[in-house]
Design an enzyme around this catalytic site. Sequence first.
Site, mmCIF file in Angstrom:
data_model
loop_
_atom_site.group_PDB
_atom_site.id
_atom_site.type_symbol
_atom_site.label_atom_id
_atom_site.label_comp_id
_atom_site.label_asym_id
_atom_site.label_seq_id
_atom_site.Cartn_x
_atom_site.Cartn_y
_atom_site.Cartn_z
ATOM 1 N N ASP A 152 8.387 -0.443 -6.466
ATOM 2 C CA ASP A 152 8.135 -1.765 -6.158
ATOM 3 C C ASP A 152 7.561 -2.909 -7.324
ATOM 4 O OD1 ASP A 152 8.921 -1.237 -3.689
ATOM 5 O OD2 ASP A 152 6.831 -0.793 -2.780
ATOM 6 N N ARG B 89 17.962 -4.080 -5.367
ATOM 7 C CA ARG B 89 17.080 -4.883 -6.148
ATOM 8 C C ARG B 89 17.174 -4.595 -7.785
ATOM 9 N NH1 ARG B 89 11.046 -3.564 -3.760
ATOM 10 N NH2 ARG B 89 11.328 -5.076 -2.350
ATOM 11 N N ARG C 13 -0.376 3.121 8.007
ATOM 12 C CA ARG C 13 -0.823 4.646 8.519
ATOM 13 C C ARG C 13 -1.926 4.716 9.361
ATOM 14 N NH1 ARG C 13 1.886 4.274 3.739
ATOM 15 N NH2 ARG C 13 3.161 6.178 3.036
ATOM 16 N N LYS D 84 -0.702 -2.866 2.799
ATOM 17 C CA LYS D 84 0.026 -2.553 3.861
ATOM 18 C C LYS D 84 0.437 -1.100 3.944
ATOM 19 C CE LYS D 84 4.610 -4.331 2.214
ATOM 20 N NZ LYS D 84 5.797 -3.474 3.108
#
Length: 415
Positions: free
Chosen positions: A298, A329, A25, A20
């Site tokens: 991530d 997170r 982009r 993604k």
Amino acid sequence: MQVKLQKAFLQGEIDIIISKSYAHRLLIMASLADTPTKIMGRSEAKDVIQTVNCLNSLGANIIDTPDGYIVNPIVEKIGGVCNAGESGSTLRFLLPVVAALGTNCLFTAEGRLGQRPMKDLIECLKIGGVSVSDNAPYKVSGKLHSGDYVIRGDISSQYITGLLLALPTLDGDSKIIIENNIASSGYLDITLECIEQFGVDIKKMPYGFFVKGGQKYTSPKVVIVEGDWSNAAFFLASGALNGNIKVNGLNINSKQGDKEIFNIMKDMGADIRYENNSVQVQRSNLTHVEIDADSIPDLVPIISVLAACAKGNSKIKNIERLRLKESDRITSTMHMLDILGIQNKYLGSLNISGGDIAGGKVDAYNDHRIVMAASVAALKAEGIVEIAQAEAVNKSYPNFFEEYKRLGGKIDVTY
């Protein structure tokens, strides 16, 4: 949606979904290009859908096809209301683009997106002559002018990507002057790679970037979106913990920073191999790891699960920015580990002591990466792992549980 998962052995092959990061982009550049573009690779991720919908609201005509998108670029600048959903990429990329187009637009946000940092980007755009609301929903009006743009690099690389996308289309030359270190700098490499495909020239400089004005995005006619290392990491980890899995569609030379999961797992002792755009990994005895996660935030939830199942004490450094993600997170990852019976503490770094995975009820905090990480941990759990708000996977990987089950995962779903 709530899921209940049990210990299982995953086996088989999976064709990984498209990145993604690239999709956002490429869709934006194709919408700004001179002629239509065929994008090979289609995504069901909510974040990408938000970008498609926003671009259509701005005047593009993006047509879904079975194998990707046909992007007819913006001819008549429309404006209006754009719903960014929970997608930070959509909002932070398109705010500067809309400002460069000179259209009036209202960006709405959902979930925690309206609370995530935007101040530095907004101030930057205001200096460029644009009126922008300080808080969500973000009302944008006026036209951006060329010039020198000073922006912090340590909050989000997405700010810089947004400026890189917008500034080449302005009449005059511009500079992006970056203060402090760049967070997740690998994402800027992705931006520059995509920009180059559309014929725009941007020069890296000691201070940041020099952007020549008066440029036009030139369609390459066809572009291919590569596979997503960020989401592949969950299935690669599944193989190492309790499986034998081959993940297809991965470029080992990718600009994606999250390809580092391959080296991290290798350093942990995983039986992992790369050949012909595929990664094969099977159940392994893992050892502790110490990593700097500044450029790979991530990956922290799934690395935490790997560390939880590894021998020894692991340390994950430079993760404070994780408090600004879809969830806090650090808190959500530590809560997941607590519920799973894994000792952990945060003392500037996340310290994890490997052990046996227990069952329990995990709160996903509406965070897609926590849902997937907990699902992978369940493959080694002694009891049932329950995950609330499991629909959060739709943000990036809507068919995650379908693939998980197909490979042998034991899962019950209730709505």
